[in-house]
Design a protein around this motif. Structure first.
Motif, PDB file in Angstrom:
ATOM      1  N   ILE A  67       0.846  -1.212   0.000  1.00  0.00           N
ATOM      2  CA  ILE A  67       0.000   0.000   0.000  1.00  0.00           C
ATOM      3  C   ILE A  67       0.875   1.253   0.000  1.00  0.00           C
ATOM      4  O   ILE A  67       0.634   2.200  -0.761  1.00  0.00           O
ATOM      5  N   SER A  68       1.929   1.257   0.836  1.00  0.00           N
ATOM      6  CA  SER A  68       2.852   2.410   0.888  1.00  0.00           C
ATOM      7  C   SER A  68       3.457   2.659  -0.488  1.00  0.00           C
ATOM      8  O   SER A  68       3.517   3.807  -0.957  1.00  0.00           O
ATOM      9  N   GLY A  69       3.891   1.574  -1.151  1.00  0.00           N
ATOM     10  CA  GLY A  69       4.497   1.683  -2.482  1.00  0.00           C
ATOM     11  C   GLY A  69       3.541   2.297  -3.490  1.00  0.00           C
ATOM     12  O   GLY A  69       3.926   3.178  -4.275  1.00  0.00           O
ATOM     13  N   GLU A  70       2.286   1.836  -3.476  1.00  0.00           N
ATOM     14  CA  GLU A  70       1.283   2.361  -4.426  1.00  0.00           C
ATOM     15  C   GLU A  70       1.026   3.846  -4.178  1.00  0.00           C
ATOM     16  O   GLU A  70       0.926   4.632  -5.123  1.00  0.00           O
ATOM     17  N   VAL A  81      -1.381   7.799   8.802  1.00  0.00           N
ATOM     18  CA  VAL A  81      -2.761   8.259   8.573  1.00  0.00           C
ATOM     19  C   VAL A  81      -3.264   7.824   7.194  1.00  0.00           C
ATOM     20  O   VAL A  81      -4.389   7.323   7.064  1.00  0.00           O
ATOM     21  N   THR A  82      -2.440   8.010   6.138  1.00  0.00           N
ATOM     22  CA  THR A  82      -2.893   7.672   4.776  1.00  0.00           C
ATOM     23  C   THR A  82      -2.929   6.158   4.544  1.00  0.00           C
ATOM     24  O   THR A  82      -3.789   5.665   3.828  1.00  0.00           O
ATOM     25  N   VAL A  83      -2.023   5.424   5.185  1.00  0.00           N
ATOM     26  CA  VAL A  83      -1.955   3.972   4.962  1.00  0.00           C
ATOM     27  C   VAL A  83      -3.095   3.255   5.681  1.00  0.00           C
ATOM     28  O   VAL A  83      -3.679   2.314   5.146  1.00  0.00           O
ATOM     29  N   LYS A  84      -3.477   3.721   6.875  1.00  0.00           N
ATOM     30  CA  LYS A  84      -4.468   2.990   7.681  1.00  0.00           C
ATOM     31  C   LYS A  84      -5.844   2.918   7.000  1.00  0.00           C
ATOM     32  O   LYS A  84      -6.608   1.993   7.224  1.00  0.00           O
ATOM     33  N   THR A  85      -6.154   3.901   6.133  1.00  0.00           N
ATOM     34  CA  THR A  85      -7.463   3.892   5.462  1.00  0.00           C
ATOM     35  C   THR A  85      -7.623   2.699   4.520  1.00  0.00           C
ATOM     36  O   THR A  85      -8.745   2.351   4.157  1.00  0.00           O
ATOM     37  N   PHE A  86      -6.496   2.092   4.107  1.00  0.00           N
ATOM     38  CA  PHE A  86      -6.555   0.949   3.174  1.00  0.00           C
ATOM     39  C   PHE A  86      -6.482  -0.399   3.894  1.00  0.00           C
ATOM     40  O   PHE A  86      -6.441  -1.443   3.256  1.00  0.00           O
ATOM     41  N   LEU A  87      -6.429  -0.370   5.223  1.00  0.00           N
ATOM     42  CA  LEU A  87      -6.364  -1.615   6.001  1.00  0.00           C
ATOM     43  C   LEU A  87      -7.630  -1.771   6.840  1.00  0.00           C
ATOM     44  O   LEU A  87      -8.292  -0.768   7.162  1.00  0.00           O
ATOM     45  N   THR A  97      -4.475  -1.854  17.826  1.00  0.00           N
ATOM     46  CA  THR A  97      -5.233  -1.785  16.568  1.00  0.00           C
ATOM     47  C   THR A  97      -4.228  -1.523  15.450  1.00  0.00           C
ATOM     48  O   THR A  97      -3.073  -1.147  15.722  1.00  0.00           O
ATOM     49  N   VAL A  98      -4.664  -1.649  14.195  1.00  0.00           N
ATOM     50  CA  VAL A  98      -3.757  -1.399  13.065  1.00  0.00           C
ATOM     51  C   VAL A  98      -3.244   0.038  13.104  1.00  0.00           C
ATOM     52  O   VAL A  98      -2.060   0.296  12.868  1.00  0.00           O
ATOM     53  N   ALA A  99      -4.137   0.980  13.403  1.00  0.00           N
ATOM     54  CA  ALA A  99      -3.739   2.404  13.457  1.00  0.00           C
ATOM     55  C   ALA A  99      -2.653   2.622  14.516  1.00  0.00           C
ATOM     56  O   ALA A  99      -1.665   3.340  14.272  1.00  0.00           O
ATOM     57  N   GLN A 100      -2.836   2.007  15.685  1.00  0.00           N
ATOM     58  CA  GLN A 100      -1.828   2.145  16.755  1.00  0.00           C
ATOM     59  C   GLN A 100      -0.506   1.487  16.348  1.00  0.00           C
ATOM     60  O   GLN A 100       0.581   2.003  16.639  1.00  0.00           O
TER      61      GLN A 100
END
Length: 499
Positions: A67-70, A81-87, A97-100
């Motif tokens: 996701i980071s690469g894309e 913040v931007t990566v967590k929206t895709f998980l 949690t994933v965000a933490q």
């Protein structure tokens, strides 16, 4: 408990402790790398040329890296913040949690300077896991001894998988995104622009032929066919030597070498010995007739020429394998080995009809040739090199008025014509006109013959009968039979015409 049971008890306990071995991995290195990327996106470009999501051991880490690469490739910023929206929001990592977890990765990030070292460590561990998989498969198949995979097939399969792993760091094949395919096409265009002569493929050293074909394209199967005496081996030898002599290596970022111009050539000579092939090349380069070289009928000046030429040729990366009746499996194994040890850019096989298939019971020659051409096509794609395979033509040519070869003249033609990306025919009208010489020079037809002979003398046609990514047509070349040399004609207006 009896004595036997008492003795076995500690052994069973030891085995229970030893039987579980975790696959090699380093989760701390993965966490450190991902943290570095989330804090400074430049870290991604330090590892993206060699590290792919599949190389990470932990599935969540793979998804974060992907996701980071894309996000980064789209020109946006990848952070917690931007990566967590895709998980998945409800996914847990232990108590976090994933965000933490993403925030923790970023908070504990190491310097971007170390990113490449972590990336290399992760990549090496992924290779070790792949090696374990291949090794386990080898052991299991060898134990099971399945009927459809005899030991020889297993060796070939293991060698192929190991080669792919060594070459690309992965052996799983699978789909490639269109994005990656477009990037490859653009890279190829860029390389063509930088290369001598602006060719997308490897130059044959014969400009008029390159003009029609754009050079030899990687992974193409090029069939070079002709009747005996037409000079197909000579043309293949000329092209092979031209490519090897033009070899100019360029160092890659990982320390390996890649051909900037020319290339390393592997030549399977099933018909001639390596000494005969070398004599042909020396004759072509020095312009001393090969029959004179063999007879020793040469002057001192000629001999000095030969010595100087042989010294120059020692540096040329042309490797000859003269094993007769080689099978497609042996040929593939030796080509892989050559690519690993010396590099490989072009493969020449002289010629298809002298090769053998796997000789399954009840198989006829047509099926065997089908297996060989399909195998050559697959090998070209696997090694990413053009393969020039020579082929004989059927005698049907001789019984026709017009001796120019056609696709239907290919022996066992179905598979050869089907698998080939390019089909070239070598045709020398001079050969046929010469045989029609009237016995009596006072014959009225003698003058007519003489005029015709003058017209075709020293020329040869290379007919491009099939080409997947270019025009068909005919290229006219000069041919010096005493030196078995093909070259461009002096008058360029006479060189080519299209069908």
């Amino acid at each position: 408990m009896n004595d036997a049971a008492r003795k076995l008890a500690p052994l069973a306990k030891d085995q229970a402790e030893q039987h579980y071995r975790e696959a090699p991995n380093n989760l701390e290195a993965e966490q450190a790398l991902l943290g570095a990327i989330l804090v400074n996106n430049d870290a991604f470009y330090r590892v993206s040329d060699f590290l792919k999501p599949v190389h990470l051991y932990e599935p969540l880490h793979r998804r974060i890296f992907e996701i980071s690469g894309e996000i980064i490739r789209m020109g946006k910023t990848a952070n917690p913040v931007t990566v967590k929206t895709f998980l998945k929001a409800d996914e847990k990592v232990g108590d976090l949690t994933v965000a933490q977890y993403l925030a923790r990765l970023a908070a504990e990030a190491v310097s971007i300077i170390n990113a490449e070292d972590y990336g290399r460590a992760i990549y090496d561990l992924a290779l070790r896991r792949s090696l374990i998989t291949i090794g386990e498969d080898m052991v299991n198949i060898a134990y099971d001894a399945p009927l459809d995979m005899p030991p020889q097939s297993q060796i070939e399969d293991a060698e192929r998988r190991l080669f792919e792993l060594a070459e690309t760091g992965r052996y799983d094949g699978g789909f490639q995104s269109f994005n990656d395919a477009v990037a490859l096409a653009i890279d190829m265009a860029g390389q063509a622009f930088e290369r001598d002569g602006h060719l997308s493929g490897i130059s044959t050293g014969i400009h008029s032929l390159d003009g029609k074909m754009g050079g030899l394209q990687r992974s193409d199967l090029i069939i070079l066919a002709g009747r005996p005496g037409m000079g197909k081996t000579s043309l293949a030898t000329n092209i092979a030597y031209n490519i090897a002599a033009a070899y100019e290596p360029e160092v890659q970022p990982d320390g390996s070498f890649k051909a900037k111009n020319g290339g390393v050539v592997g030549f399977y000579s099933l018909e001639m010995s390596s000494e005969q092939l070398a004599t042909r090349i020396i004759s072509e380069q020095t312009e001393v007739s090969s029959s004179k070289i063999r007879r020793g009928d040469i002057s001192e000046a000629d001999f000095e020429k030969l010595v100087a030429c042989s010294q120059m040729m020692q540096k040329v990366p042309l490797y000859i394998d003269q094993t007769g009746g080689i099978s497609i499996a042996q040929l593939a194994a030796r080509a892989r080995r050559l690519k690993r040890q010396r590099g490989l850019d072009v493969l020449v096989v002289d010629y298809i009809q002298l090769m053998t298939g796997s000789k399954k019971s009840g198989e006829n020659r047509v099926q065997e040739i089908t297996e060989i051409t399909t195998g050559l096509k697959a090998l070209g794609k696997e090694l990413n090199v053009p393969i020039i395979a020579l082929s004989q033509l059927s005698r049907a040519v001789e019984s026709r008025e017009d001796k120019r070869p056609q696709l239907s003249d290919l022996r066992e033609s179905g598979s050869i014509e089907q698998d080939a990306d390019v089909v070239l025919f070598v045709f020398r009208e001079e050969y046929y006109v010469k045989n029609m010489e009237p016995r009596d020079e006072f014959d009225p037809k003698y003058e007519e013959w003489k005029m015709q002979m003058e017209k075709v003398k020293g020329t040869a046609d290379v007919i491009i009968a099939k080409q997947r990514h270019g025009p068909t047509g005919t290229v006219k070349l000069a041919f010096q039979s005493e030196f078995t040399r093909f070259s461009d004609l002096a008058d360029p207006s006479f060189t080519q015409y299209e069908h």
